[in-house]
Design a protein around this motif. Sequence first.
Motif, PDB file in Angstrom:
ATOM      1  N   ILE A   5      51.603  80.895  54.654  1.00  0.00           N
ATOM      2  CA  ILE A   5      51.327  81.545  53.376  1.00  0.00           C
ATOM      3  C   ILE A   5      51.275  80.503  52.261  1.00  0.00           C
ATOM      4  O   ILE A   5      50.430  80.563  51.373  1.00  0.00           O
ATOM      5  CB  ILE A   5      52.386  82.625  53.088  1.00  0.00           C
ATOM      6  N   LYS A   6      52.168  79.514  52.324  1.00  0.00           N
ATOM      7  CA  LYS A   6      52.177  78.459  51.321  1.00  0.00           C
ATOM      8  C   LYS A   6      50.882  77.640  51.388  1.00  0.00           C
ATOM      9  O   LYS A   6      50.315  77.259  50.364  1.00  0.00           O
ATOM     10  CB  LYS A   6      53.387  77.567  51.554  1.00  0.00           C
ATOM     11  N   LEU A   7      50.394  77.361  52.594  1.00  0.00           N
ATOM     12  CA  LEU A   7      49.162  76.599  52.778  1.00  0.00           C
ATOM     13  C   LEU A   7      47.951  77.410  52.334  1.00  0.00           C
ATOM     14  O   LEU A   7      46.990  76.865  51.806  1.00  0.00           O
ATOM     15  CB  LEU A   7      49.014  76.177  54.235  1.00  0.00           C
ATOM     16  N   ILE A  14      42.657  75.683  50.523  1.00  0.00           N
ATOM     17  CA  ILE A  14      41.238  75.892  50.211  1.00  0.00           C
ATOM     18  C   ILE A  14      40.389  74.850  50.944  1.00  0.00           C
ATOM     19  O   ILE A  14      39.328  75.173  51.489  1.00  0.00           O
ATOM     20  CB  ILE A  14      41.010  75.830  48.695  1.00  0.00           C
ATOM     21  N   LEU A  15      40.867  73.599  50.981  1.00  0.00           N
ATOM     22  CA  LEU A  15      40.127  72.562  51.700  1.00  0.00           C
ATOM     23  C   LEU A  15      40.081  72.838  53.195  1.00  0.00           C
ATOM     24  O   LEU A  15      39.034  72.660  53.832  1.00  0.00           O
ATOM     25  CB  LEU A  15      40.753  71.196  51.436  1.00  0.00           C
ATOM     26  N   SER A  66      36.488  64.277  57.884  1.00  0.00           N
ATOM     27  CA  SER A  66      37.291  65.081  56.957  1.00  0.00           C
ATOM     28  C   SER A  66      38.242  66.006  57.702  1.00  0.00           C
ATOM     29  O   SER A  66      39.396  66.189  57.288  1.00  0.00           O
ATOM     30  CB  SER A  66      36.386  65.915  56.060  1.00  0.00           C
ATOM     31  N   CYS A  67      37.782  66.584  58.803  1.00  0.00           N
ATOM     32  CA  CYS A  67      38.659  67.451  59.604  1.00  0.00           C
ATOM     33  C   CYS A  67      39.817  66.660  60.194  1.00  0.00           C
ATOM     34  O   CYS A  67      40.960  67.133  60.197  1.00  0.00           O
ATOM     35  CB  CYS A  67      37.869  68.126  60.715  1.00  0.00           C
ATOM     36  N   PHE A  72      45.538  65.350  60.055  1.00  0.00           N
ATOM     37  CA  PHE A  72      46.615  64.357  59.957  1.00  0.00           C
ATOM     38  C   PHE A  72      47.500  64.654  58.751  1.00  0.00           C
ATOM     39  O   PHE A  72      48.725  64.609  58.843  1.00  0.00           O
ATOM     40  CB  PHE A  72      46.015  62.947  59.847  1.00  0.00           C
ATOM     41  N   TYR A  73      46.891  65.002  57.639  1.00  0.00           N
ATOM     42  CA  TYR A  73      47.648  65.293  56.428  1.00  0.00           C
ATOM     43  C   TYR A  73      48.540  66.523  56.605  1.00  0.00           C
ATOM     44  O   TYR A  73      49.714  66.518  56.248  1.00  0.00           O
ATOM     45  CB  TYR A  73      46.697  65.495  55.251  1.00  0.00           C
ATOM     46  N   VAL A  74      47.980  67.587  57.165  1.00  0.00           N
ATOM     47  CA  VAL A  74      48.725  68.824  57.309  1.00  0.00           C
ATOM     48  C   VAL A  74      49.858  68.680  58.327  1.00  0.00           C
ATOM     49  O   VAL A  74      50.968  69.145  58.097  1.00  0.00           O
ATOM     50  CB  VAL A  74      47.785  69.990  57.693  1.00  0.00           C
TER      51      VAL A  74
END
Length: 78
Positions: A5-7, A14-15, A66-67, A72-74
Motif C-alpha cells: 500500500i505504501k508503494l 507510479i514508476l 529501467s525495469c 534493484f531499488y525496490v
Amino acid sequence: MNKFIKLMYSFDGILVFGLLFICTCAYLKKVPRLNSWLLSEKKGVWGVFYKAAVIGTRLHIAVAISCLAMAFYVVFLK
C-alpha cells in the motif's frame, strides 16, 4: 501488505506501475488475437495501450534497463 500500500501511493509506485504497464502492453502486442482487439485504436483512452506498446517495442533496451534498476531499488534500497 503495508509495504504494498505504501508503494502504491508513492512516486516509486507510479514508476513501477508505468514500467509494468509498458512491458505488459509490449508483450500483448506480440499476441495476434489480443493485438487486434486491444491495440487497434490509436486515439482516445484505448490509444494509451497502443502508445505504451509502441514505447515498449521501440525502446525495449531502455525499458529493460529501467525495469532492472527499479527492481534493484525496490528490493535492496527501499
